[in-house]
Design an enzyme around this catalytic site. Structure first.
Site: not given
Ligand code: RIB
Length: 308
Positions: A250-253
């Site tokens: 989730a670093a990109g998120d």
């Molecule tokens: O980008 C990370 C996410 O990818 C995780 O939280 C997982 O749920 C997948 O969707």
């Protein structure tokens, strides 16, 4: 409540195994520590944007199960507008199985569950919400026809659209042309441009190619190599912060959510990228997707360490 950002995307419960190394085909690795966290690319970006100070509404589809209930409560507690969240009666909440090794690298398998219920028909019911948004933020973890539908609708409404095309897939010019912001990682940049992105020169080339497809700005996140961004007027390579990652999930998120939050607060692009880059680096030092999304104070404290 103001409606600065509307995120249309996925929600997953992340089932995490931290282990010495990622299992190879046929291998059993028996030293894992298990934990679970709220995840899903859409939800992670929503939470990151809200913690970074934006007013955020989230359009997603949860199962009517305990995971869905606890996510809904969490979104409300963080101050996210949940009025347009679907709860499917007969499909479980999306699930991600995540392996994380000692370097913080991961492998992820996703069972989409209720995320597949987010249909173009449902988007029509969200038209009023989308009409009031300043920026609409999308990923690719929901049905692709829904993503296409949102892009077309948002473009017809004259909205700013930010797309993070993750997980990676090929896209056409018609998907990229209406974008305000395209944010990609190395894999996505290589897939969309059809070019290698191993050297700095190749990253610049791929970035120029993607910009020529129509987005107003292109941002390429490069992990430990930093971030490259470009518009018609400026381009810059920004270094990564030297952290010791525990979990890069989730670093990109976090980067995307925080960048979106800065865009709707009309921050200068260079400052917005710096802030999102810091938030993403900080997120890698904490286990789990949404637990690792920092708030404004945490980002400020992190940045203060690096200001000399
Ligand atoms: O980008 C990370 C996410 O990818 C995780 O939280 C997982 O749920 C997948 O969707």
């Amino acid at each position: 409540m103001r409606n600065q950002i509307v995120v249309v995307g996925s929600s997953n419960i992340d089932l995490i195994a931290q282990l010495s190394h990622l299992p190879k085909p046929g291998e059993t690795v028996g030293d894992a520590a298990f934990s679970q966290a709220h995840g899903g690319k859409g939800a992670n970006q929503t939470v990151a944007a809200a913690r970074a100070g934006a007013e955020v509404s989230f359009i997603t589809s949860l199962g009517n199960d305990s995971f869905g209930q606890s996510m809904l409560q969490d979104f409300k507690r963080i101050g996210i507008n949940t009025d347009y969240i679907l709860q499917s009666k007969d499909t479980p909440t999306g699930t991600a199985l995540i392996w994380v090794d000692t370097r913080g690298e991961n492998s992820i398998a996703v069972a989409p569950g209720a995320n597949h219920k987010l249909s173009p028909q449902y988007i029509d019911e969200c038209r009023i919400l989308l009409s009031g948004a300043e920026l609409i933020l999308l990923q690719l973890e929901i049905p692709f026809e829904t993503v296409e539908y949102v892009i077309d609708l948002a473009a017809s409404l004259g909205k700013k659209i930010m797309l993070n095309p993750a997980p990676a897939r090929k896209l056409e010019r018609k998907h990229l042309k209406p974008l305000f912001n395209l944010t990609v990682n190395e894999t996505e940049a290589a897939m969309l441009s059809g070019m290698p992105v191993e050297t700095q020169e190749q990253v610049v080339e791929a970035g120029r190619y993607l910009l020529a497809m129509g987005p107003e700005m292109v941002v390429i996140t490069l992990g430990a190599r930093g971030v490259f961004y470009l518009t018609k007027r400026e381009q810059k390579m920004v270094e990564a912060y030297p952290v010791k990652p525990i979990d890069t999930t989730a670093a990109g998120d976090v980067f995307c959510g925080v960048l979106a939050s800065q865009m709707v607060q009309n921050k200068k692009l260079a400052d917005a990228i710096k802030y999102a880059n810091a938030a993403a680096a900080l997120s890698t030092t904490i286990l789990g997707a949404q637990p690792s999304a920092p708030n404004q104070q945490q980002i400020k404290d992190f940045l203060d360490q690096y200001e000399f």
